[in-house]
Structures are given as structure tokens and as C-alpha cells.
Design a protein around this motif. Structure first.
Motif, PDB file in Angstrom:
ATOM      1  N   TRP A 333      13.635 -26.330 -27.566  1.00  0.00           N
ATOM      2  CA  TRP A 333      13.218 -25.536 -28.727  1.00  0.00           C
ATOM      3  C   TRP A 333      11.703 -25.564 -28.888  1.00  0.00           C
ATOM      4  CZ3 TRP A 333      15.670 -21.785 -30.628  1.00  0.00           C
ATOM      5  CH2 TRP A 333      17.036 -21.787 -30.874  1.00  0.00           C
ATOM      6  N   PHE A 336       9.907 -23.815 -25.958  1.00  0.00           N
ATOM      7  CA  PHE A 336      10.038 -22.361 -26.098  1.00  0.00           C
ATOM      8  C   PHE A 336       9.026 -21.807 -27.103  1.00  0.00           C
ATOM      9  CE2 PHE A 336      12.186 -19.311 -29.009  1.00  0.00           C
ATOM     10  CZ  PHE A 336      12.042 -18.177 -28.230  1.00  0.00           C
ATOM     11  N   PRO A 346       8.664 -17.513 -21.856  1.00  0.00           N
ATOM     12  CA  PRO A 346       9.462 -18.733 -21.992  1.00  0.00           C
ATOM     13  C   PRO A 346      10.792 -18.687 -21.241  1.00  0.00           C
ATOM     14  CG  PRO A 346       9.767 -17.384 -23.927  1.00  0.00           C
ATOM     15  CD  PRO A 346       8.839 -16.615 -23.025  1.00  0.00           C
ATOM     16  N   LEU A 350      14.168 -21.394 -20.546  1.00  0.00           N
ATOM     17  CA  LEU A 350      15.452 -21.203 -21.200  1.00  0.00           C
ATOM     18  C   LEU A 350      16.597 -20.956 -20.224  1.00  0.00           C
ATOM     19  CD1 LEU A 350      14.324 -18.899 -24.157  1.00  0.00           C
ATOM     20  CD2 LEU A 350      14.735 -21.354 -24.230  1.00  0.00           C
ATOM     21  N   ILE A 370      17.223 -17.609 -31.035  1.00  0.00           N
ATOM     22  CA  ILE A 370      16.076 -17.419 -30.152  1.00  0.00           C
ATOM     23  C   ILE A 370      15.423 -16.065 -30.418  1.00  0.00           C
ATOM     24  CG2 ILE A 370      15.371 -17.163 -27.746  1.00  0.00           C
ATOM     25  CD1 ILE A 370      17.568 -19.134 -26.999  1.00  0.00           C
TER      26      ILE A 370
END
Length: 455
Positions: A333, A336, A346, A350, A370
Motif C-alpha cells: 500500500w 504504491f 506502480p 502491484l 486502488i
């Protein structure tokens, strides 16, 4: 004398009756049932026993009364002041002694004082000088059970008793001890609260209060205060393994933050300033406020500025993850968000390979979440297109694509569902000419294919 046959004889009388209005009646002063001689004799005796007063006529009486009334009205209209006698100094001293005597008599009972506090009446706790009286006062407050009364008594004991005397007194009264700890927390007297918690054998809470006391003096002394507590204070407590580990990790984090902040401060100002806000940590962390920030804030800062740093360096994101045992979700998290804030892609962070080599989201992160964060941080359009293709359900993909205005994905979902009416309605609701042409070509191809099938 008139004769009986005369008319005047029957209409007149020698004895007249009593007349209130008559002033010429010679027998007006006679007493009923007594002769005039007896009445005169009795009147003489009465007048001899009454003091002599001047006889005032009715007219004189009216004149004096009117003069008195006129003088009274004149005084009321003027600024007339009454002459009142001031109390003497001896009288004031007597009143003070009397009032103090009354207060001592009525307020010397602890029960009456507690009752006065509870009812909101005036009270004076200074009359309790002896320790035994203060114990009784506290017991009466605890017996009543009202929190405000207990708080008032504890504040009085805090001012009048030393900590060495007060804490053993509270140790025997658990309710009062808990209330006093809450008072110390509001007063930010964390070290005193830790000592009292230690006497109550509440070691974990005592460590928490010691930990909070390190932040009271300022950020510059946090590291030294934590080291002092870790080396000296924690030895007196038992069963605090988790708390000790937290303090040790905080010291390690501060040891990393200092060199990282110094290194980034040497760079040009344009490379380290960023006014955008992270949805997880709020205000952006800079080199000026990095020291003292949280672990996740430091991780996000390192992901922005030191993403490619080797693991053995203090500013390495991978090194932070391993040193502080962060979970995969915590790392992904913040990594990102850090990459988006640096306008980097990113997706390599992911996406991982799933079954049969198909891409999937790592650590089962929520795709709608997201997309929401990427929208708030002005992510690139390509990021939305690639993430929306990973949504399995077509209905959910259609809703998300329509929310973030990814027209091509909305059109593809409607084409796959063969919903011609919705496709025409969506064509009328958008202004992008390229997408409108794409819908028209799709409809034209579908019509021509139907005609060929019919032939």
C-alpha cells in the motif's frame, strides 16, 4: 305645661333622646343608667388620673397633618439621605469570629463537606489538616460514589499531601487510584501515573505512561529519553516483552530517520518538496519533519525518494520492511502511494503472475480501493485501464469504468452483453468523438453480420 288635650302636649317631651349631631344637648355627657350627679363625679375622678394634655381643636389637627404630609413629599422629591450608624471595628471582628465559629461547627464533619460538594454548595476543605481527617474525607467521597466529588477530594489531596504519603493511601483504595491516574493523564504527569500503576501491579499500563512521557519534552530529546527508559526504567517491570520490543523498534527507527533526513536536506529544494497529501498519512512528509514521524510515513518517504536503494542502506524500503517485520499488505500500500506521488508507474509493484501466467493483484489488494486512491492522487489513465481489466465480474467492471469515465471499457462491456439499447443511450451521453465512432462502427458491423446471416 301644656294640657293633655292640647296638640303640643302629644308632640313634645320634657326628656329628649340622645342625638349624635346635637352639640346643645346639656345631658350629652351623661352616662346611660346614671344620674347627672353620678356622671359628673366619675368624670372628675378619671380626669385627675389622666396626665394633662393641651386640647387641640379639630381645625388645628387638620392643619398640622397637612403640614407633615407636605414636608414628607418634599423630602421624597429631594435627595434625602438617612443617617445610618456605621458598624464599629469591634462589631466587625465579632462578626468574623462568629462566622468562623459557625463554619467550624457546621463544616468540620467530612460527611457534611462531601454532601455540600455533591449538592453544589459552598465548601472549604482547608479545615482538614490531619491525615486521619483526610482519609475519612476520601472514604466518605468513595462511599457516596460520585465521580465529581471524588475528583474534587483527590485534587485537594494532591495539593496538600506529598506523593510519598498519597500513593500508599490510594493503593488501598483502587477506585480512587484509578480516578487519580485519569487526573494525572489529563495533567500530562505521565511519570507520576507510571509510578502509581507500578504500585498497583499494572506494569503494561505503567510502561505506556513512561512511553508517553518521552514525547512531552519535544522531538529533539525523544531518542535519548527512550534509550534511558529502555536501559533503566523497564528493568523494574515484569511481563512487558511486547512493550519493550515496541520501544526498541522506535529507537531503531529514530536512528534511521536522522541520517536519511540529513542526506535529503542536502539536495536541491525542488527535488524534495511535494505538496500532495497521502490518503494514509495525511500531510506529506519532508526532510524537515521526517524525524519523529511514524514507521509507515518513513516507508512511504523512502519509497518516493529511495526506491532503488540497496537493502543494506538505511533508506532502503526493502530494508525497512525486513527490519521492522512489515506485512506484505503494509509494504505494498505505501509503496504504491509513494510511486504515484513520484509520478511513476506502480503496476510492477502491484501485479504478479497468477495461475497459467495470468496477471493478478498481489496480496489480494482491493481493486476499487486502488482505483479510488489513484483517482485522488491524479494517477495516469493507463493505470485505470489495466486495473479495470482485472475485475472479474462484468457488472462491477461496468460500474467502475463508468465512475472513472473509461469509455472504451464501458463500451466493450455493453458489446459483450449485446445490449444495443444501452449502447445507443451511452453514445448519446458522451462527447468523445472517437468513442462515438467506435460505437457506430460496432453497430454497423453487427447489422451487416446479421444481414449476411439471413442471406
Amino acid at each position: 305645661m301644656d294640657k293633655p288635650e292640647d296638640e303640643k302636649y302629644w308632640s313634645s317631651s320634657a326628656t329628649k333622646g340622645f342625638d349624635f349631631d346635637s352639640e346643645e344637648n346639656e345631658h350629652a355627657g351623661d352616662i346611660f343608667g346614671a344620674t347627672p350627679l353620678q356622671t359628673a363625679q366619675l368624670s372628675k375622678e378619671v380626669q385627675q388620673n389622666i396626665p394633662h394634655q393641651p386640647v387641640v381643636s379639630r381645625g388645628e389637627t387638620h392643619r398640622k397633618l397637612s403640614n407633615s404630609l407636605s414636608s414628607l413629599s418634599t423630602c421624597s422629591n429631594s435627595s434625602y439621605k438617612f443617617n445610618t450608624s456605621q458598624p464599629t471595628k469591634q462589631c466587625e471582628v465579632t462578626c468574623k469570629l462568629l462566622s468562623s465559629t459557625i463554619n467550624d461547627e457546621t463544616m468540620s464533619s467530612p460527611k457534611d463537606v462531601v454532601r455540600s460538594i455533591f449538592l453544589g454548595m459552598s465548601y472549604d476543605l482547608s479545615c482538614f489538616k490531619k491525615l486521619s481527617d483526610k482519609k475519612i474525607l476520601l472514604d466518605e467521597a468513595l462511599k457516596l460514589g460520585d465521580g465529581d466529588v471524588i475528583c474534587a477530594v483527590l485534587l485537594f489531596l494532591q495539593k496538600s499531601l506529598h506523593q510519598v504519603v498519597l500513593f500508599p493511601l490510594l493503593k488501598e483504595r483502587y477506585v480512587a487510584a484509578r480516578e487519580y491516574i485519569a487526573i494525572l493523564e489529563k495533567q500530562k504527569c505521565f511519570k507520576e501515573a507510571a509510578i502509581l500503576c507500578g504500585e498497583l501491579q499494572q506494569t503494561k499500563e505503567a510502561v505506556v505512561h513512561l512511553y508517553n512521557s518521552c514525547f512531552r519534552e519535544g522531538e529533539q530529546t525523544i531518542q535519548s529519553s527512550l534509550e534511558q527508559i529502555y536501559k533503566n526504567e523497564l528493568k523494574n517491570f515484569k511481563q512487558i516483552e511486547v512493550e519493550s520490543e515496541i520501544i526498541e523498534e522506535h529507537i531503531l527507527l529514530l536512528e534511521r530517520q536522522g541520517p536519511i533526513a540529513v542526506t535529503r536536506a542536502r539536495l536541491p529544494q525542488s527535488e524534495i518538496d511535494d505538496t500532495r497529501t497521502s490518503p494514509f498519512i495525511g500531510k506529506a512528509v519532508t526532510a524537515q519533519n521526517l524525524v519523529g514521524s511514524s514507521l509507515l510515513s518513513t516507508l512511504q518517504y523512502c519509497c518516493r525518494h529511495n526506491w532503488d536503494a540497496p537493502e543494506n542502506l538505511l533508506a532502503s524500503p526493502i530494508g525497512l520492511k525486513k527490519t521492522f517485520k512489515l506485512t506484505e499488505r503494509q509494504f505494498l500500500w505505501n509503496a504504491f502511494i509513494g510511486r504515484i506521488l513520484m509520478n511513476e508507474d506502480p503496476l510492477p509493484i502491484l501485479l504478479v503472475k497468477g495461475m497459467f501466467g495470468a496477471p493478478k493483484i498481489s496480496a489480494s489488494l482491493s481493486i476499487p480501493r486502488i482505483l479510488e486512491i489513484a483517482s485522488n492522487l491524479n494517477g495516469k489513465p493507463n493505470l485505470f485501464d489495466q486495473l479495470l481489466l482485472l475485475v472479474e465480474k462484468s457488472e462491477k467492471r461496468y460500474q467502475l469504468a463508468k465512475k472513472y469515465q473509461r469509455h472504451r471499457i464501458v463500451i466493450d462491456v455493453l458489446i459483450s452483453n449485446k445490449d444495443r439499447i444501452s449502447l445507443l443511450q451511452y453514445r448519446d451521453s458522451i462527447d468523445d468523438q472517437s468513442e462515438i465512432d467506435y460505437i457506430n462502427n460496432t453497430l454497423r458491423v453487427s447489422v451487416s453480420s446479421v444481414k449476411c446471416f439471413n442471406h
